[in-house]
Design a protein around this motif. Structure first.
Motif, short mmCIF file in Angstrom:
data_model
loop_
_atom_site.label_atom_id
_atom_site.label_comp_id
_atom_site.label_asym_id
_atom_site.label_seq_id
_atom_site.Cartn_x
_atom_site.Cartn_y
_atom_site.Cartn_z
N TYR A 77 0.84 -1.20 0.00
CA TYR A 77 0.00 0.00 0.00
C TYR A 77 0.88 1.26 0.00
O TYR A 77 0.61 2.21 -0.72
CB TYR A 77 -0.92 -0.03 1.23
CG TYR A 77 -1.84 1.16 1.34
CD1 TYR A 77 -3.02 1.20 0.63
CD2 TYR A 77 -1.53 2.22 2.18
CE1 TYR A 77 -3.88 2.28 0.74
CE2 TYR A 77 -2.37 3.30 2.30
CZ TYR A 77 -3.56 3.33 1.58
OH TYR A 77 -4.40 4.40 1.70
N GLY B 245 1.01 4.02 -2.84
CA GLY B 245 0.73 5.38 -2.37
C GLY B 245 1.88 6.33 -2.61
O GLY B 245 1.66 7.51 -2.93
N THR C 57 1.69 7.35 -6.32
CA THR C 57 0.55 8.23 -6.66
C THR C 57 0.61 9.54 -5.90
O THR C 57 0.35 10.60 -6.48
CB THR C 57 -0.79 7.52 -6.40
OG1 THR C 57 -0.86 7.09 -5.05
CG2 THR C 57 -0.98 6.35 -7.33
N ALA D 78 -4.54 4.84 -7.71
CA ALA D 78 -4.34 4.05 -6.49
C ALA D 78 -5.32 2.87 -6.42
O ALA D 78 -4.97 1.80 -5.93
CB ALA D 78 -4.49 4.94 -5.26
N ASN E 153 -3.87 -0.72 -5.83
CA ASN E 153 -4.20 -1.37 -4.56
C ASN E 153 -5.11 -2.58 -4.75
O ASN E 153 -4.96 -3.59 -4.05
CB ASN E 153 -4.82 -0.38 -3.59
CG ASN E 153 -3.78 0.52 -3.00
OD1 ASN E 153 -2.69 0.09 -2.65
ND2 ASN E 153 -4.08 1.80 -2.90
#
Length: 127
Positions: free
Chosen positions: A10, A14, A17, A50, A54
């Motif tokens: 994650y 993250g 992005t 994302a 994800n």
């Protein structure tokens, strides 16, 4: 996948992005656009990127795309409103530089969205 590996994945998604989004935010606000407008312009693009990363890599979700997409949109709306609230309170009312407020809000919102994603958005057991 265990929790620490999920969180590491994650963070990787993250980082890509949010780093690009934050750089775009700095450029847009430098050009005179208000921080609230800049966040609005950037948020949806970064959130969409994302979601793809994800769903595939972090949570390895194979459930219904529409269900997860709807839940993700709700989660991102909450994150977006939280982001605007941070700007309003800490920058507009307390006078902290909006660049610092935005940089500080990213990790707080990221942890919030990780938890919501794990236990609601991509959890097929939640009815």
């Amino acid at each position: 996948m265990n929790l620490s590996r999920q969180f590491a994945s994650y963070l990787a998604v993250g980082l890509m992005t949010n780093l690009s989004g934050y750089l775009a935010y700095l450029i847009i606000t430098y050009c005179g656009v208000r921080p609230e407008v800049a966040v609005t312009l950037i948020y949806a693009v970064c959130a969409a990127a994302a979601f793809v990363g994800n769903r595939k890599f972090t949570f390895q979700h194979e459930g219904k795309l529409t269900r997860a997409g709807y839940r993700y949109a709700l989660a991102q709306l909450a994150g977006y409103l939280l982001n605007l609230a941070f700007i309003e309170v800490f920058s507009n009312r307390l006078g902290i530089a909006h660049q610092l407020v935005q940089a500080g809000s990213i990790p707080v919102i990221a942890v919030f969205l990780f938890l919501v994603s794990k236990f609601y958005v991509f959890d097929e057991k939640v009815g």
